[in-house]
Design a protein around this motif. Sequence first.
Motif, PDB file in Angstrom:
ATOM      1  N   ALA A  52      -4.582 -12.349  14.189  1.00  0.00           N
ATOM      2  CA  ALA A  52      -3.683 -11.681  15.308  1.00  0.00           C
ATOM      3  C   ALA A  52      -2.183 -12.230  14.840  1.00  0.00           C
ATOM      4  CB  ALA A  52      -3.808 -12.461  16.680  1.00  0.00           C
ATOM      5  N   ASP A  53      -1.096 -11.344  15.273  1.00  0.00           N
ATOM      6  CA  ASP A  53       0.434 -11.635  14.878  1.00  0.00           C
ATOM      7  C   ASP A  53       0.445 -11.812  13.619  1.00  0.00           C
ATOM      8  OD1 ASP A  53       0.784 -11.455  17.586  1.00  0.00           O
ATOM      9  OD2 ASP A  53       0.086 -13.549  17.693  1.00  0.00           O
ATOM     10  N   GLN A  54      -0.233 -11.203  12.440  1.00  0.00           N
ATOM     11  CA  GLN A  54      -0.056 -11.338  10.955  1.00  0.00           C
ATOM     12  C   GLN A  54      -0.245  -9.993  10.537  1.00  0.00           C
ATOM     13  OE1 GLN A  54      -1.991 -14.199   8.918  1.00  0.00           O
ATOM     14  NE2 GLN A  54      -2.082 -15.643  10.702  1.00  0.00           N
ATOM     15  N   LYS A  55       0.552  -9.693   9.444  1.00  0.00           N
ATOM     16  CA  LYS A  55       0.344  -8.402   8.824  1.00  0.00           C
ATOM     17  C   LYS A  55      -0.378  -9.318   7.284  1.00  0.00           C
ATOM     18  CE  LYS A  55       4.244  -5.619   9.682  1.00  0.00           C
ATOM     19  NZ  LYS A  55       3.772  -4.316  10.282  1.00  0.00           N
ATOM     20  N   VAL A  56      -1.350  -8.296   6.910  1.00  0.00           N
ATOM     21  CA  VAL A  56      -2.220  -8.839   5.744  1.00  0.00           C
ATOM     22  C   VAL A  56      -2.140  -7.655   4.619  1.00  0.00           C
ATOM     23  CG1 VAL A  56      -3.947 -10.111   7.080  1.00  0.00           C
ATOM     24  CG2 VAL A  56      -4.371  -7.858   6.621  1.00  0.00           C
ATOM     25  N   ASP A  57      -2.119  -8.334   3.510  1.00  0.00           N
ATOM     26  CA  ASP A  57      -1.870  -7.185   2.363  1.00  0.00           C
ATOM     27  C   ASP A  57      -3.297  -6.401   1.953  1.00  0.00           C
ATOM     28  OD1 ASP A  57      -2.885  -8.539  -0.377  1.00  0.00           O
ATOM     29  OD2 ASP A  57      -2.565 -10.052   1.235  1.00  0.00           O
ATOM     30  N   LEU A  58      -2.956  -5.291   1.350  1.00  0.00           N
ATOM     31  CA  LEU A  58      -4.469  -4.640   0.816  1.00  0.00           C
ATOM     32  C   LEU A  58      -3.503  -3.985  -0.435  1.00  0.00           C
ATOM     33  CD1 LEU A  58      -6.832  -3.352   0.478  1.00  0.00           C
ATOM     34  CD2 LEU A  58      -6.126  -1.281   1.613  1.00  0.00           C
ATOM     35  N   THR A  59      -3.776  -4.718  -1.464  1.00  0.00           N
ATOM     36  CA  THR A  59      -3.256  -4.667  -2.937  1.00  0.00           C
ATOM     37  C   THR A  59      -4.097  -3.569  -3.552  1.00  0.00           C
ATOM     38  OG1 THR A  59      -1.964  -6.582  -2.697  1.00  0.00           O
ATOM     39  CG2 THR A  59      -2.172  -5.602  -4.878  1.00  0.00           C
ATOM     40  N   VAL A  60      -3.354  -2.540  -4.063  1.00  0.00           N
ATOM     41  CA  VAL A  60      -4.321  -1.408  -4.751  1.00  0.00           C
ATOM     42  C   VAL A  60      -3.734  -1.274  -6.169  1.00  0.00           C
ATOM     43  CG1 VAL A  60      -5.190   0.805  -4.738  1.00  0.00           C
ATOM     44  CG2 VAL A  60      -4.872  -0.419  -2.781  1.00  0.00           C
ATOM     45  N   SER A  61      -4.452  -1.193  -7.179  1.00  0.00           N
ATOM     46  CA  SER A  61      -4.116  -0.866  -8.671  1.00  0.00           C
ATOM     47  C   SER A  61      -5.132   0.396  -9.101  1.00  0.00           C
ATOM     48  CB  SER A  61      -3.530  -1.961  -9.423  1.00  0.00           C
ATOM     49  OG  SER A  61      -4.732  -2.760  -9.556  1.00  0.00           O
ATOM     50  N   ALA A  62      -4.801   0.662 -10.509  1.00  0.00           N
ATOM     51  CA  ALA A  62      -5.858   1.437 -11.247  1.00  0.00           C
ATOM     52  C   ALA A  62      -5.604   1.471 -12.551  1.00  0.00           C
ATOM     53  CB  ALA A  62      -5.735   2.883 -10.881  1.00  0.00           C
ATOM     54  N   THR A  63      -6.600   1.362 -13.354  1.00  0.00           N
ATOM     55  CA  THR A  63      -6.731   1.764 -14.675  1.00  0.00           C
ATOM     56  C   THR A  63      -7.280   2.880 -15.338  1.00  0.00           C
ATOM     57  OG1 THR A  63      -7.035  -0.644 -14.888  1.00  0.00           O
ATOM     58  CG2 THR A  63      -7.381   0.370 -16.916  1.00  0.00           C
ATOM     59  N   VAL A  64      -6.730   3.547 -16.242  1.00  0.00           N
ATOM     60  CA  VAL A  64      -7.459   4.798 -16.675  1.00  0.00           C
ATOM     61  C   VAL A  64      -8.471   4.354 -17.688  1.00  0.00           C
ATOM     62  CG1 VAL A  64      -6.761   6.685 -18.133  1.00  0.00           C
ATOM     63  CG2 VAL A  64      -4.879   6.063 -16.402  1.00  0.00           C
ATOM     64  N   THR A  65      -9.550   5.020 -17.141  1.00  0.00           N
ATOM     65  CA  THR A  65     -10.835   4.735 -18.197  1.00  0.00           C
ATOM     66  C   THR A  65     -11.340   5.707 -19.155  1.00  0.00           C
ATOM     67  OG1 THR A  65     -12.281   5.381 -16.339  1.00  0.00           O
ATOM     68  CG2 THR A  65     -11.689   3.032 -16.301  1.00  0.00           C
ATOM     69  N   GLU A  66     -10.784   7.185 -18.721  1.00  0.00           N
ATOM     70  CA  GLU A  66     -10.810   8.398 -19.561  1.00  0.00           C
ATOM     71  C   GLU A  66      -9.960   9.438 -19.278  1.00  0.00           C
ATOM     72  OE1 GLU A  66     -15.339  10.323 -20.829  1.00  0.00           O
ATOM     73  OE2 GLU A  66     -14.640  10.430 -18.498  1.00  0.00           O
ATOM     74  N   VAL A  67      -9.647  10.037 -20.326  1.00  0.00           N
ATOM     75  CA  VAL A  67      -8.771  11.194 -20.251  1.00  0.00           C
ATOM     76  C   VAL A  67      -9.548  12.387 -21.060  1.00  0.00           C
ATOM     77  CG1 VAL A  67      -6.792  12.319 -20.795  1.00  0.00           C
ATOM     78  CG2 VAL A  67      -6.818   9.914 -20.096  1.00  0.00           C
ATOM     79  N   VAL A  68     -10.072  13.259 -20.276  1.00  0.00           N
ATOM     80  CA  VAL A  68     -10.759  14.579 -20.857  1.00  0.00           C
ATOM     81  C   VAL A  68      -9.935  15.797 -20.464  1.00  0.00           C
ATOM     82  CG1 VAL A  68     -12.697  15.693 -21.545  1.00  0.00           C
ATOM     83  CG2 VAL A  68     -13.013  13.087 -21.124  1.00  0.00           C
ATOM     84  N   GLY A  69      -9.362  16.582 -21.372  1.00  0.00           N
ATOM     85  CA  GLY A  69      -8.675  17.536 -20.930  1.00  0.00           C
ATOM     86  C   GLY A  69      -7.752  17.279 -20.041  1.00  0.00           C
ATOM     87  N   ASN A  70      -7.757  17.769 -18.789  1.00  0.00           N
ATOM     88  CA  ASN A  70      -6.827  17.485 -17.648  1.00  0.00           C
ATOM     89  C   ASN A  70      -7.397  16.633 -16.554  1.00  0.00           C
ATOM     90  OD1 ASN A  70      -8.446  19.508 -16.485  1.00  0.00           O
ATOM     91  ND2 ASN A  70      -6.774  20.578 -15.203  1.00  0.00           N
ATOM     92  N   HIS A  71      -8.556  16.008 -16.876  1.00  0.00           N
ATOM     93  CA  HIS A  71      -9.187  15.224 -15.971  1.00  0.00           C
ATOM     94  C   HIS A  71      -9.107  13.652 -16.481  1.00  0.00           C
ATOM     95  CE1 HIS A  71     -11.647  18.896 -15.053  1.00  0.00           C
ATOM     96  NE2 HIS A  71     -12.210  18.161 -13.919  1.00  0.00           N
ATOM     97  N   ILE A  72      -8.559  12.946 -15.417  1.00  0.00           N
ATOM     98  CA  ILE A  72      -8.268  11.575 -15.731  1.00  0.00           C
ATOM     99  C   ILE A  72      -9.318  10.636 -14.674  1.00  0.00           C
ATOM    100  CG2 ILE A  72      -6.468   9.586 -15.439  1.00  0.00           C
ATOM    101  CD1 ILE A  72      -4.591  11.794 -15.898  1.00  0.00           C
ATOM    102  N   SER A  73     -10.145   9.713 -15.417  1.00  0.00           N
ATOM    103  CA  SER A  73     -10.787   8.851 -14.742  1.00  0.00           C
ATOM    104  C   SER A  73     -10.295   7.558 -14.361  1.00  0.00           C
ATOM    105  CB  SER A  73     -12.282   8.859 -15.267  1.00  0.00           C
ATOM    106  OG  SER A  73     -13.100   9.767 -15.528  1.00  0.00           O
ATOM    107  N   LEU A  74     -10.216   6.758 -13.082  1.00  0.00           N
ATOM    108  CA  LEU A  74      -9.857   5.884 -12.919  1.00  0.00           C
ATOM    109  C   LEU A  74     -10.705   4.669 -12.262  1.00  0.00           C
ATOM    110  CD1 LEU A  74      -6.784   7.235 -10.563  1.00  0.00           C
ATOM    111  CD2 LEU A  74      -6.679   6.620 -13.191  1.00  0.00           C
ATOM    112  N   ASN A  75     -10.367   3.426 -12.642  1.00  0.00           N
ATOM    113  CA  ASN A  75     -11.133   2.201 -12.026  1.00  0.00           C
ATOM    114  C   ASN A  75     -10.158   1.978 -11.167  1.00  0.00           C
ATOM    115  OD1 ASN A  75     -13.714   2.473 -13.105  1.00  0.00           O
ATOM    116  ND2 ASN A  75     -13.398   0.817 -14.617  1.00  0.00           N
ATOM    117  N   LEU A  76     -10.520   1.698 -10.029  1.00  0.00           N
ATOM    118  CA  LEU A  76      -9.516   1.182  -8.901  1.00  0.00           C
ATOM    119  C   LEU A  76      -9.893  -0.355  -8.500  1.00  0.00           C
ATOM    120  CD1 LEU A  76     -10.036   4.465  -6.606  1.00  0.00           C
ATOM    121  CD2 LEU A  76      -8.083   3.797  -8.010  1.00  0.00           C
TER     122      LEU A  76
END
Length: 139
Positions: free
Chosen positions: A96-120
């Motif tokens: 109650a009465d707090q803001k909590v964080d949700l921190t999100v980032s990603a790393t590219v794991t594969e690039v094939v043509g125009n498809h990019i795979s991300l680990n989140l």
Amino acid sequence: MVNFGGASMIEVGTILEEKVFYLDRTLLKQYADASGDQNPIHQNEEFALSVGLPNVIAHGMLTMALVGKYVTDWAGGPAAVKEYSARFVKPVIVPADQKVDLTVSATVTEVVGNHISLNLSATSAGVKVLGMAKAVVLK
């Protein structure tokens, strides 16, 4: 390696800029009303404690939606997201009465043509909340 019109080159190992979302009880109430998920573990602290939770917790699908927003914002819109999946491993605890964080980032794991795979990565208060979180986007 792929270049996206003015953006830096994207290659395997590229780490995308982190984004922090903030959750509070007001957001949980808004999400409950919009989704129809009125489970009291998301709004009633006494009830959440009575069922063994440490406090009120965010809806899992709200957590996943915010991580999805991170992906769609980076990809340029929802049409560019071809796959997105994750497992819930820990809840986002929202006192109650707090803001909590949700921190999100990603790393590219594969690039094939125009498809990019991300680990989140999604953490709250330093705790991993989603596991096996992945996305494939078109760029």
